[in-house]
Structure formats: structure tokens, C-alpha cells
Design a protein around this motif. Structure first.
Motif, PDB file in Angstrom:
ATOM      1  N   UNK A 125       0.826  -1.212   0.000  1.00 16.69           N
ATOM      2  CA  UNK A 125       0.000   0.000   0.000  1.00 16.69           C
ATOM      3  C   UNK A 125       0.859   1.261   0.000  1.00 16.69           C
ATOM      4  N   UNK A 126       1.986   1.226   0.689  1.00 21.08           N
ATOM      5  CA  UNK A 126       2.911   2.354   0.645  1.00 21.08           C
ATOM      6  C   UNK A 126       3.486   2.531  -0.742  1.00 21.08           C
ATOM      7  N   UNK A 127       3.848   1.422  -1.383  1.00 18.72           N
ATOM      8  CA  UNK A 127       4.397   1.485  -2.737  1.00 18.72           C
ATOM      9  C   UNK A 127       3.369   2.065  -3.710  1.00 18.72           C
ATOM     10  N   UNK A 128       2.111   1.643  -3.556  1.00 19.99           N
ATOM     11  CA  UNK A 128       1.060   2.156  -4.428  1.00 19.99           C
ATOM     12  C   UNK A 128       0.838   3.645  -4.197  1.00 19.99           C
ATOM     13  N   UNK A 129       0.844   4.072  -2.931  1.00 20.57           N
ATOM     14  CA  UNK A 129       0.684   5.485  -2.617  1.00 20.57           C
ATOM     15  C   UNK A 129       1.808   6.316  -3.226  1.00 20.57           C
ATOM     16  N   UNK A 130       3.028   5.806  -3.144  1.00 21.01           N
ATOM     17  CA  UNK A 130       4.160   6.516  -3.729  1.00 21.01           C
ATOM     18  C   UNK A 130       4.043   6.613  -5.242  1.00 21.01           C
ATOM     19  N   UNK A 131       3.539   5.539  -5.878  1.00 20.79           N
ATOM     20  CA  UNK A 131       3.370   5.557  -7.331  1.00 20.79           C
ATOM     21  C   UNK A 131       2.382   6.649  -7.748  1.00 20.79           C
ATOM     22  N   UNK A 132       1.292   6.783  -6.986  1.00 21.17           N
ATOM     23  CA  UNK A 132       0.328   7.834  -7.291  1.00 21.17           C
ATOM     24  C   UNK A 132       0.944   9.215  -7.130  1.00 21.17           C
ATOM     25  N   UNK A 133       1.737   9.400  -6.098  1.00 21.16           N
ATOM     26  CA  UNK A 133       2.385  10.697  -5.869  1.00 21.16           C
ATOM     27  C   UNK A 133       3.310  11.051  -7.025  1.00 21.16           C
ATOM     28  N   UNK A 134       4.098  10.073  -7.456  1.00 25.11           N
ATOM     29  CA  UNK A 134       5.026  10.315  -8.561  1.00 25.11           C
ATOM     30  C   UNK A 134       4.270  10.713  -9.822  1.00 25.11           C
ATOM     31  N   UNK A 135       3.106  10.076 -10.048  1.00 31.37           N
ATOM     32  CA  UNK A 135       2.315  10.371 -11.252  1.00 31.37           C
ATOM     33  C   UNK A 135       1.657  11.739 -11.188  1.00 31.37           C
ATOM     34  N   UNK A 136       1.721  12.424 -10.058  1.00 33.01           N
ATOM     35  CA  UNK A 136       1.227  13.796  -9.943  1.00 33.01           C
ATOM     36  C   UNK A 136       2.312  14.824 -10.278  1.00 33.01           C
ATOM     37  N   UNK A 137       3.576  14.411 -10.302  1.00 31.55           N
ATOM     38  CA  UNK A 137       4.679  15.361 -10.508  1.00 31.55           C
ATOM     39  C   UNK A 137       5.670  14.799 -11.525  1.00 31.55           C
ATOM     40  N   UNK A 138       5.644  15.187 -12.805  1.00 27.65           N
ATOM     41  CA  UNK A 138       4.622  16.064 -13.367  1.00 27.65           C
ATOM     42  C   UNK A 138       3.278  15.345 -13.492  1.00 27.65           C
ATOM     43  N   UNK A 139       2.226  16.111 -13.672  1.00 29.24           N
ATOM     44  CA  UNK A 139       0.892  15.523 -13.709  1.00 29.24           C
ATOM     45  C   UNK A 139       0.760  14.541 -14.865  1.00 29.24           C
ATOM     46  N   UNK A 140       0.368  13.320 -14.551  1.00 28.60           N
ATOM     47  CA  UNK A 140       0.223  12.265 -15.557  1.00 28.60           C
ATOM     48  C   UNK A 140      -1.075  11.506 -15.272  1.00 28.60           C
ATOM     49  N   UNK A 141      -2.227  12.098 -15.620  1.00 27.93           N
ATOM     50  CA  UNK A 141      -3.507  11.457 -15.293  1.00 27.93           C
ATOM     51  C   UNK A 141      -3.700  10.112 -15.983  1.00 27.93           C
ATOM     52  N   UNK A 142      -3.169   9.960 -17.200  1.00 29.03           N
ATOM     53  CA  UNK A 142      -3.310   8.682 -17.900  1.00 29.03           C
ATOM     54  C   UNK A 142      -2.633   7.554 -17.120  1.00 29.03           C
ATOM     55  N   UNK A 143      -1.452   7.833 -16.622  1.00 27.99           N
ATOM     56  CA  UNK A 143      -0.728   6.824 -15.853  1.00 27.99           C
ATOM     57  C   UNK A 143      -1.484   6.481 -14.576  1.00 27.99           C
ATOM     58  N   UNK A 144      -2.021   7.491 -13.901  1.00 27.34           N
ATOM     59  CA  UNK A 144      -2.755   7.238 -12.659  1.00 27.34           C
ATOM     60  C   UNK A 144      -3.997   6.397 -12.915  1.00 27.34           C
TER      61      UNK A 144
END
Length: 240
Positions: A125-144
Motif C-alpha cells: 500500500x505504501x508502494x502504491x501510494x508513492x506511485x500515485x504521488x510520482x504520477x502527480x509530478x509532473x501531472x500524468x492522469x493517464x498513468x494514474x
């Protein structure tokens, strides 16, 4: 990379101890297993069905996760004794084992290897949370969005069965290749947006654009993915 569900990662003796220590329950769709800001100290091990984990912040809903068979609910509060950090609501009919947090900890203490199963849950769950954070910087909605859909496929996906002209039904047993996969739980485009950190309109735009267009359908009670490989590419995963 998805880890094995909590139940699958447990040693067999720990599974039996949890069966004996817990009580089987059935939760109807729309009912809550737990509510945020409360101090109830129960732990659930899901055996069938799906739940969504969500929070309400000033009227804005954010979905944190969608969990299914083999997953663990309430482990954070069992560890630190704090208040519930989120709501957990049944999306479908859910079957689970429920037991007090103290009894859950006693089972772990009696089967030391089982603590690693809980650690794996927290790490994933921590790894998944970090992946979402990374996909926000720069913003990458497709990846999220693709990463959320892949989680649903991993947890709930089953091969799409197609009927040939001669009446024979065909379908692979695999859900990881480039064949069609269906996820039969009621997750809407709005839910996907709340989970991936975007509005429903943005979700619709991504689904209508290349390379997703025509490859994925989000209906009322099911999601059909015609190419899992396309989702992996959209999520930025390297090809094997």
C-alpha cells in the motif's frame, strides 16, 4: 508489482487460527464495515466480494483503494490503536472473517511468520501510494488511471468468454496477457476519478482518446478491458 493477498501470504497454521478466532459475517452491498473517525477495534479478512475504502474531506470524496478476496481491512488501527482513518463500504455482497484487534494480534504473536504477511500488505500500500504521488509530478492522469484499472484487473479480473458461431464458448484462463478481461464490480467513471485524483470528465476524455479508445468499457456493473497490455503501456510499465 502486485503482491499476494494477505490470506494467500499467511502460513497455513495462521490461517486456521484466524478461522477459529474470527466469526464469519456477510455484509450487504452499501453497508459499512467501518467508518472513519470511530474507535471500533475490529479487523476483517475478506473472503468474497469487494469493498471501497474512501474518505470525505469537506464534501469531497477520495477513494483510497478497492479491496477484494484475501485482503485485510483494519490492520492500521490494530497496530497503533488509533481512530479509523477511512470508511470501508461494501460494493457487493461481502463475506469475511471478523475478529477484535486484540485477538488478531494474539494470532500474529502465536504464529510469528504471519507478521510478514501484514508487513507485505503495508509495504504494497505504501508502494502504491508513492506511485500515485510520482504520477502527480509532473501531472500524468493517464498513468494514474491506468494503474487503478490494473489494480482492479489484478484483484477482480476474469477472462471474457466469447461464443463462436458454432455455439462453443471460448476464453483464456489468463488475465495478464492481451486477451479480454472483465471486472464485474460496480465501479463508475466517477469512482475511477475519485480514486485516481481527477474529475469524471477527465476520465471520460482519457477513455475516449488513443490508445484507450475502443479498448475499454466502463458500464454500470462491469468494466471490460480488451487489451491489458495497452493498459500496462499507458501506466508506463516496461515491456517484458
Amino acid at each position: 508489482m502486485e503482491t499476494a493477498p494477505f490470506w494467500d501470504a499467511l502460513p497455513e497454521r495462521a490461517r486456521e487460527a484466524l478461522r477459529e478466532a474470527g466469526a464469519p459475517v456477510v455484509i450487504r452491498p452499501g453497508a459499512f464495515l467501518m467508518r472513519e473517525h470511530t474507535r471500533a477495534s475490529q479487523v476483517f479478512v475478506l473472503r468474497a466480494g469487494a469493498v471501497k475504502v474512501w474518505v470525505d474531506r469537506d464534501g469531497e470524496i477520495a477513494i483510497l483503494d478497492v479491496l477484494g478476496p484475501g485482503d485485510l481491512v483494519g490492520e492500521l488501527e490494530a497496530v497503533d490503536g488509533g481512530v479509523r482513518h477511512a470508511n470501508v463500504e461494501a460494493l457487493t455482497r461481502v463475506e469475511a472473517f471478523v475478529l477484535p484487534a486484540a485477538r488478531f494480534r494474539a494470532v500474529l504473536d502465536g504464529h510469528p511468520g504471519s507478521a510478514w504477511a501484514v508487513a507485505a500488505v503495508l509495504a504494497e500500500r505504501l508502494r502504491d501510494s508513492n506511485e500515485l504521488r510520482v504520477a502527480h509530478f509532473p501531472d500524468d492522469p493517464e498513468r494514474r488511471l491506468a494503474s487503478r484499472l490494473l489494480r482492479l484487473v489484478s484483484r477482480f479480473g476474469s477472462p471474457v468468454k466469447e461464443e463462436r458461431p458454432d455455439g462453443v464458448t471460448e476464453g483464456s484462463d489468463e488475465v495478464t496477457g492481451d486477451g479480454g478481461v472483465q471486472v464485474r464490480i460496480p465501479v463508475t467513471q466517477q469512482d475511477l476519478g475519485r480514486w485516481a485524483g481527477m474529475g469524471r470528465r477527465k476520465v471520460a476524455q482519457i477513455l475516449a482518446a488513443e490508445p484507450v479508445r475502443g479498448g475499454l468499457t466502463v458500464a454500470r456493473n462491469a468494466i471490460v478491458v480488451r487489451s491489458v497490455d495497452a493498459l500496462h503501456r499507458l501506466a508506463g510499465h516496461d515491456a517484458d
